[in-house]
Motif scaffolding. Structure first.
Motif, PDB file in Angstrom:
ATOM      1  N   LYS A 183      -7.811   8.822   4.753  1.00  0.00           N
ATOM      2  CA  LYS A 183      -7.666   8.494   3.343  1.00  0.00           C
ATOM      3  C   LYS A 183      -6.593   9.378   2.711  1.00  0.00           C
ATOM      4  N   LEU A 184      -6.005   8.873   1.640  1.00  0.00           N
ATOM      5  CA  LEU A 184      -4.965   9.628   0.946  1.00  0.00           C
ATOM      6  C   LEU A 184      -5.494  10.991   0.513  1.00  0.00           C
ATOM      7  N   GLY A 185      -6.747  11.044   0.099  1.00  0.00           N
ATOM      8  CA  GLY A 185      -7.340  12.310  -0.326  1.00  0.00           C
ATOM      9  C   GLY A 185      -7.381  13.356   0.773  1.00  0.00           C
ATOM     10  N   ASP A 186      -7.343  12.918   2.041  1.00  0.00           N
ATOM     11  CA  ASP A 186      -7.320  13.881   3.145  1.00  0.00           C
ATOM     12  C   ASP A 186      -6.047  14.720   3.095  1.00  0.00           C
ATOM     13  N   ILE A 187      -4.930  14.073   2.762  1.00  0.00           N
ATOM     14  CA  ILE A 187      -3.655  14.785   2.660  1.00  0.00           C
ATOM     15  C   ILE A 187      -3.707  15.766   1.506  1.00  0.00           C
ATOM     16  N   SER A 188      -4.140  15.293   0.350  1.00  0.00           N
ATOM     17  CA  SER A 188      -4.210  16.144  -0.843  1.00  0.00           C
ATOM     18  C   SER A 188      -5.141  17.328  -0.627  1.00  0.00           C
ATOM     19  N   ALA A 189      -6.293  17.067  -0.020  1.00  0.00           N
ATOM     20  CA  ALA A 189      -7.272  18.131   0.212  1.00  0.00           C
ATOM     21  C   ALA A 189      -6.726  19.174   1.174  1.00  0.00           C
ATOM     22  N   ALA A 190      -5.999  18.729   2.194  1.00  0.00           N
ATOM     23  CA  ALA A 190      -5.431  19.668   3.162  1.00  0.00           C
ATOM     24  C   ALA A 190      -4.418  20.594   2.506  1.00  0.00           C
ATOM     25  N   ILE A 191      -3.587  20.044   1.620  1.00  0.00           N
ATOM     26  CA  ILE A 191      -2.606  20.860   0.900  1.00  0.00           C
ATOM     27  C   ILE A 191      -3.310  21.855  -0.018  1.00  0.00           C
ATOM     28  N   GLY A 192      -4.264  21.358  -0.795  1.00  0.00           N
ATOM     29  CA  GLY A 192      -4.972  22.227  -1.731  1.00  0.00           C
ATOM     30  C   GLY A 192      -5.735  23.337  -1.044  1.00  0.00           C
ATOM     31  N   GLU A 193      -6.322  23.042   0.121  1.00  0.00           N
ATOM     32  CA  GLU A 193      -7.081  24.063   0.846  1.00  0.00           C
ATOM     33  C   GLU A 193      -6.180  25.218   1.256  1.00  0.00           C
ATOM     34  N   VAL A 194      -4.965  24.901   1.714  1.00  0.00           N
ATOM     35  CA  VAL A 194      -4.019  25.955   2.097  1.00  0.00           C
ATOM     36  C   VAL A 194      -3.621  26.776   0.877  1.00  0.00           C
TER      37      VAL A 194
ATOM     38  N   MET B 130      13.520   5.674  -4.253  1.00  0.00           N
ATOM     39  CA  MET B 130      13.086   7.061  -4.102  1.00  0.00           C
ATOM     40  C   MET B 130      11.623   7.260  -4.481  1.00  0.00           C
ATOM     41  N   HIS B 131      11.158   6.548  -5.494  1.00  0.00           N
ATOM     42  CA  HIS B 131       9.780   6.711  -5.940  1.00  0.00           C
ATOM     43  C   HIS B 131       9.059   5.365  -5.903  1.00  0.00           C
ATOM     44  N   GLU B 132       8.082   5.281  -5.025  1.00  0.00           N
ATOM     45  CA  GLU B 132       7.228   4.112  -4.920  1.00  0.00           C
ATOM     46  C   GLU B 132       5.776   4.586  -4.967  1.00  0.00           C
ATOM     47  N   ALA B 133       4.851   3.671  -5.109  1.00  0.00           N
ATOM     48  CA  ALA B 133       3.440   4.000  -4.970  1.00  0.00           C
ATOM     49  C   ALA B 133       3.170   4.285  -3.481  1.00  0.00           C
ATOM     50  N   PRO B 134       2.197   5.177  -3.206  1.00  0.00           N
ATOM     51  CA  PRO B 134       1.256   5.824  -4.127  1.00  0.00           C
ATOM     52  C   PRO B 134       1.724   7.213  -4.530  1.00  0.00           C
ATOM     53  N   HIS B 135       1.087   7.755  -5.572  1.00  0.00           N
ATOM     54  CA  HIS B 135       1.241   9.169  -5.906  1.00  0.00           C
ATOM     55  C   HIS B 135       0.408   9.980  -4.917  1.00  0.00           C
ATOM     56  N   VAL B 136       0.963  11.109  -4.446  1.00  0.00           N
ATOM     57  CA  VAL B 136       0.265  11.954  -3.472  1.00  0.00           C
ATOM     58  C   VAL B 136       0.047  13.329  -4.090  1.00  0.00           C
ATOM     59  N   PRO B 137      -1.092  13.565  -4.753  1.00  0.00           N
ATOM     60  CA  PRO B 137      -1.344  14.859  -5.404  1.00  0.00           C
ATOM     61  C   PRO B 137      -1.425  15.995  -4.387  1.00  0.00           C
ATOM     62  N   ASN B 138      -1.174  17.203  -4.858  1.00  0.00           N
ATOM     63  CA  ASN B 138      -1.243  18.373  -3.989  1.00  0.00           C
ATOM     64  C   ASN B 138      -2.623  19.021  -3.973  1.00  0.00           C
ATOM     65  N   ASN B 139      -3.605  18.325  -4.489  1.00  0.00           N
ATOM     66  CA  ASN B 139      -4.988  18.768  -4.393  1.00  0.00           C
ATOM     67  C   ASN B 139      -5.868  17.535  -4.534  1.00  0.00           C
ATOM     68  N   GLY B 140      -7.005  17.543  -3.913  1.00  0.00           N
ATOM     69  CA  GLY B 140      -7.880  16.381  -4.000  1.00  0.00           C
ATOM     70  C   GLY B 140      -9.107  16.538  -3.130  1.00  0.00           C
ATOM     71  N   ARG B 141      -9.822  15.452  -2.953  1.00  0.00           N
ATOM     72  CA  ARG B 141     -11.053  15.453  -2.174  1.00  0.00           C
ATOM     73  C   ARG B 141     -10.866  14.617  -0.911  1.00  0.00           C
ATOM     74  N   PRO B 142     -11.313  15.130   0.220  1.00  0.00           N
ATOM     75  CA  PRO B 142     -11.170  14.364   1.460  1.00  0.00           C
ATOM     76  C   PRO B 142     -11.996  13.089   1.423  1.00  0.00           C
ATOM     77  N   ARG B 143     -11.561  12.134   2.232  1.00  0.00           N
ATOM     78  CA  ARG B 143     -12.247  10.849   2.394  1.00  0.00           C
ATOM     79  C   ARG B 143     -12.303  10.054   1.088  1.00  0.00           C
ATOM     80  N   ARG B 144     -11.365  10.316   0.202  1.00  0.00           N
ATOM     81  CA  ARG B 144     -11.254   9.558  -1.047  1.00  0.00           C
ATOM     82  C   ARG B 144      -9.865   8.927  -1.135  1.00  0.00           C
ATOM     83  N   GLY B 145      -9.763   7.887  -1.925  1.00  0.00           N
ATOM     84  CA  GLY B 145      -8.469   7.248  -2.145  1.00  0.00           C
ATOM     85  C   GLY B 145      -8.179   6.149  -1.149  1.00  0.00           C
TER      86      GLY B 145
END
Length: 272
Positions: free
Chosen positions: A148-159, A180-195
């Motif tokens: 899930k997209l949230g896995d990426i965000s959560a991994a960044i935020g954890e570091v 240059m900018h398309e969907a989706p937005h990829v936040p630098n913090n989030g919750r795993p298994r979400r999105g």
């Protein structure tokens, strides 16, 4: 709308990504004490023209900023972290500079950024840069099909949190491909298994950026340059990544041996 890319289209993005990686390596090597930021900008303009590429920054006019962007690089120094305007500034010993660029070749885009200290490095600055690089690799590792997209965000935020930094989610990664900018937005913090579910064909820019002692930002009067709200140092790292059936594929890797190693005193190192 999210546009999934075919294997052939990803290969075309990889051509652009290779050029972006090579040029960023050159710019990183050229960022030395006594070099004017405009020298870096003009070097990039020349190389982009020679390659027959097109800058995605030139004439870019989003909702923020004052007037269209009229440069091919974002050059952000010290407490500036994003969208820094190239200007008549000579790099000084110990400056921390982030170089960000996006170009298109034959209609396909790649986007990447790197941060480096020129001259004598402060260990705290190297730690900050290292945190963005480790977070970037963690985000890439999490960009697996079926996740899930949230896995990426959560991994960044954890570091970020492990290194002791806060995270601002106003600006982050994004989809890209034909633009240059398309969907989706990829936040630098989030919750795993979400999105949204990560599927082969998704192409995104993953770009952790951190401020040393705040998660708040402010804009310069130019409407472009984003700085840490408290004036603390900042760093930014970014790669364009394609999600494939075999796993994440980084399209903007710099040439082997091109990166300056991030070396800090072992006593101050944070174990990834």
């Amino acid at each position: 709308m999210i546009e999934m890319k075919s294997s052939e289209e990803i290969e075309r993005m990889a051509v652009t990504g290779q050029f972006v990686g090579e040029l960023l390596a050159e710019l990183r090597d050229n960022a030395e004490v006594g070099v004017n930021l405009m020298d870096l900008e003009h070097h990039a303009r020349r190389r982009i023209k020679e390659r027959g590429a097109e800058s995605c920054y030139w004439d870019y006019a989003p909702s923020f900023g004052r007037g269209p962007f009229r440069n091919v690089l974002c050059l952000s120094v010290n407490d500036a972290v994003l969208h820094g305007l190239p200007r008549d500034y000579v790099l000084r010993d110990g400056d921390l500079v982030s170089v960000d660029m996006a170009v298109a070749i034959d209609g396909w885009v790649a986007d990447s950024a790197v941060s480096v200290v020129v001259g004598t490095p402060d260990p705290a600055d190297l730690k900050l840069i290292e945190a963005t690089e480790v977070a970037l690799e963690a985000g890439i590792a999490a960009a697996c099909p079926g996740g899930k997209l949230g896995d990426i965000s959560a991994a960044i935020g954890e570091v970020a949190h492990r290194y002791g930094y806060g995270v601002n989610v106003e600006f982050g990664g994004h989809g890209l491909g034909r633009t240059m900018h398309e969907a989706p937005h990829v936040p630098n913090n989030g919750r795993p298994r979400r999105g949204m579910k990560l599927e082969p064909g998704l192409t995104i820019a993953i770009e952790p950026w951190f401020c040393a002692s705040t998660d708040k930002i402010k804009f310069d009067e130019d409407g472009w340059t984003i700085r840490s709200a408290d004036g603390s140092r900042t760093a930014h790292s970014e790669h364009t990544v394609a999600i494939t059936a075999a796993g994440p594929r980084v399209l903007t890797r710099r040439p082997a041996g091109a990166d300056r190693p991030t070396i800090r005193d072992e006593k101050s190192a944070v174990t990834p």
